[in-house]
Each structure stands twice: as structure tokens, then as C-alpha cells.
Design an enzyme around this catalytic site. Structure first.
Site, PDB file in Angstrom:
ATOM      1  N   THR A 160     -36.006 -74.365 -15.868  1.00  0.00           N
ATOM      2  CA  THR A 160     -34.426 -73.570 -16.004  1.00  0.00           C
ATOM      3  C   THR A 160     -33.363 -74.283 -15.974  1.00  0.00           C
ATOM      4  OG1 THR A 160     -34.964 -71.528 -17.362  1.00  0.00           O
ATOM      5  CG2 THR A 160     -33.120 -71.891 -16.011  1.00  0.00           C
ATOM      6  N   CYS A 191     -27.295 -64.935 -15.152  1.00  0.00           N
ATOM      7  CA  CYS A 191     -28.288 -65.588 -15.481  1.00  0.00           C
ATOM      8  C   CYS A 191     -29.208 -65.484 -14.511  1.00  0.00           C
ATOM      9  CB  CYS A 191     -28.917 -66.013 -17.103  1.00  0.00           C
ATOM     10  SG  CYS A 191     -27.847 -66.328 -18.230  1.00  0.00           S
ATOM     11  N   HIS A 209     -36.153 -65.665 -18.812  1.00  0.00           N
ATOM     12  CA  HIS A 209     -34.284 -66.572 -18.417  1.00  0.00           C
ATOM     13  C   HIS A 209     -34.244 -65.049 -19.032  1.00  0.00           C
ATOM     14  CE1 HIS A 209     -31.259 -69.945 -18.945  1.00  0.00           C
ATOM     15  NE2 HIS A 209     -30.779 -68.434 -18.873  1.00  0.00           N
TER      16      HIS A 209
END
Lengths: 161, 198
Positions: free
Chosen positions: A23, A29, A46
Site C-alpha cells: 500500500t 488510513c 486498507h
């Protein structure tokens, strides 16, 4: 041959060794990784928000902590992971901007991290390491071969957790 | 533009409004840097949450972002984004040397924050004047980091939408460029268009 699998915002991806889950640019997040060290099956969610804020939207599964964790676990079990060997790692949950006098209720990164900790605890999945908070972004790469989570930042170095 | 249901007439009006607002910002930038600044035609797009972190290009690229929250009749988020190298050049031109880069360089960060504040302020003031809407905005905040991380945090600050309307205009001048973006909250666009009689 090891493949790099990108996990976009609000997505859940499951894979096994020797593949890696990646990611890029986590802010508030959180990238939550769950791993079975024996079957070498790893999954990443995520996660965007702690709780469900709207219904019937386009949630690819990983958007909310409360729904992402059960789904991630369920998908990993279907993939062949063993429930009792699962362990978790997470990174992200930063506060990228600070405004003067901002109320802590608005600190979404911190709320994401706290909610995930509580949910993992309830599910009996140990959180073995974490790299959360601060005011900087993170790019993460989870190696299903050895369960290492590589966390890279622009100005705060790199760590393997 | 089906997903937000804008007619081509509304889209044109929105582009024109943004263009006028951005021209005011460009004039301000041109005065600040003593250079000619050109603008691109504004783009209006609908971005699903999953794609938000790559809306300004590669999510891993290092950028500088100045961010204002907009309140009032057309609430939303206003951003000015610079590539890191462009931000360095702007800071240098404003007599805040950046030999060691921007991290921890309070003088340069403060100068850039003010540049962003002036540009976004000119843009929003023009928007308010043209539409006769009441718009207020927060003090600016600045971040130097990965584009993806910055955009993710901006989207999670306040209202949570699954689809964002991203209106942006690119600026280019003598060795500097940047992007001005406005992201209206839900319902905000309706007020903006309503004020234009559409």
C-alpha cells in the site's frame, strides 16, 4: 516468482508466499495485515474509517474497521489459513495536518488505530507489532514469506516490524 | 459526468466559475513571484474514494500541500499542491533559502503556507463574489509528504463521501507549477450551481 499486489483504499487482498502486499501513501488510513505463519497466507485491509458511516455505498470490503476485520479473517480461512495461528500487524493512522485548537474527536487516524486494537482483541488475534500515529505518511509492504512488514517514510526512515 | 448528474451546461458554468476564481489566484501568484503565470482549463471530475490517493498523480511522489477547510454556503476543501522541487524554488524566490530542504525549515514552510493561503483565499473570495454566496475558510495547514498520504487525510477530515467531485486547475510560471483544487462537500455543488441560476 514473487508478485507485488497493490491494496487500494478500502480494499482487502489475500495472498500467500512468496507474494507481497503493498500500500502506497497511507495517511490517516491503516494498513492492517493478518498472517498465518505456517501456511504463509497473508491478508491486508486498507482501512479508512473505524465505524460504518453510510449504508449501501461502494465499500469493496475494507473500508470500515468493524466490517473489514471479520471479512479479512473469513476470507483468509477460506484461503486455507488456520484461525488459531493468526497474528496481526498494522501501520498508518497519522494526522497529516494540524489546525490550531483541533478537537481530539476529529483525530481520525488515532480513532482508526484504537478501534482496530479493540476489535483484534475481541477476535483473539494478537497484534504483534505496529507503527502508527505521528504526522507523516507511510508506504508499507508485507512479505508473506516471513511475515515482515516493511514501513517506509519520506523523512522518518524505514523500519521492519 | 453522469454519476453526479451534471448537465453539460452546468459543467461549463462550473468550469468557467473555477477559471475566473483561479485567474484571481494566478494574478496573486504572479505578483508574489514577479513572473508570468499561465492557467490550464479547469477539469471537473468525479473520483471514487478508492482512487482519491492517485488523483494528483503518483501517490508515492513527494509534494507540498496547503489545505483550507471551507465553510458557509458552499462548504468543502481547498488545496494548493506543489511538487517538492517547485515548492523549494518558490521559497527561495521569497528569500527563504532552503539549503537543507523543507523539513524543519519553519521559515520556508511558513512562507509556503502563506503563498497557499493567498492563492486559495483569492480563489475563494472570487468564487464568493461571483456567486454572492457566503464562504468562510479556516487558517491554512501545510504538509510535506507522499501525495497519497496527504490526500487520504484530507478526504477523511470531516464529511465522508464515497465519491468526490474534484475541480482542479493547473498553474505554470517561470520554473514553478502547482495545482489548485476545490472539493465541494455533498450538497455544496447544488448551492454553487443554484447561485448561478442553474
Amino acid at each position: 516468482m514473487s508478485a507485488m499486489i497493490n491494496v487500494g483504499m478500502a480494499e482487502i487482498k489475500i495472498t500467500k508466499a512468496p507474494n507481497r502486499l503493498v500500500t502506497t501513501g497511507l495517511g490517516s488510513c491503516i494498513g492492517l495485515c493478518i498472517y498465518d505463519p505456517v501456511s504463509k497466507i497473508g491478508g491486508m485491509a486498507h482501512i479508512v474509517l473505524p465505524q460504518v458511516t453510510s449504508l449501501g455505498d461502494g465499500d469493496p470490503g475494507g473500508k470500515y474497521a468493524v466490517t473489514a476485520i471479520p471479512l479479512l479473517v473469513e476470507n483468509m480461512l477460506k484461503f486455507g489459513a488456520n484461525r488459531y495461528r493468526l497474528a496481526a500487524k498494522m501501520a498508518g493512522g497519522a494526522e497529516m495536518f494540524t489546525f490550531q485548537g483541533q478537537n481530539s474527536v476529529l483525530k481520525i487516524g488515532q480513532r482508526n488505530a484504537e478501534t482496530i486494537r479493540g476489535l483484534l482483541d475481541d477476535a483473539g488475534i494478537p497484534l504483534v507489532s505496529q507503527e502508527v500515529g505521528g504526522n507523516f505518511g507511510r508506504t508499507i509492504e508485507f512479505n508473506t514469506e516471513n511475515g515482515e512488514l516493511w514501513v517506509r517514510t519520506i523523512n522518518y526512515g524505514e523500519r521492519v516490524i | 459526468m453522469d454519476s453526479i448528474g451534471l448537465s453539460s451546461e452546468q459543467l461549463d458554468a462550473l468550469q468557467e466559475l473555477t477559471n475566473i476564481g483561479a485567474s484571481h489566484a494566478a494574478t496573486a501568484l504572479s505578483h508574489l513571484l514577479q513572473t508570468r503565470v499561465v492557467l490550464n482549463v479547469p477539469s471537473v471530475q468525479v473520483v471514487p474514494l478508492q482512487k482519491v490517493t492517485s488523483v494528483a498523480g503518483d501517490p508515492s511522489s513527494l509534494i507540498v500541500a496547503v489545505y483550507l477547510k471551507v465553510f458557509g454556503d458552499s462548504p468543502g476543501k481547498a488545496l494548493f499542491l506543489f511538487d517538492y522541487e517547485d515548492a523549494l524554488r518558490i521559497a527561495e524566490r521569497l528569500d527563504t533559502p532552503c539549503g537543507e530542504g523543507l523539513y524543519g525549515n519553519e521559515m520556508a514552510l511558513s512562507a509556503l503556507k502563506e503563498v497557499g493561503n493567498i492563492l486559495l483565499g483569492s480563489f475563494l473570495t472570487a468564487l464568493a463574489r461571483l456567486t454572492k454566496l457566503k464562504l468562510n475558510f479556516s487558517v491554512p495547514a501545510i504538509a510535506v509528504d507522499m501525495a497519497g498520504a496527504i490526500l487520504d487525510a484530507v478526504m477523511l477530515d470531516g464529511e465522508y463521501l464515497d465519491d468526490w467531485v474534484f475541480i482542479d486547475t493547473k498553474f505554470a510560471g517561470n520554473q514553478v507549477k502547482g495545482t489548485l483544487a476545490f472539493l465541494p462537500d455533498s450538497g455544496s455543488l447544488k448551492n454553487l450551481l443554484g447561485a448561478l441560476g442553474l
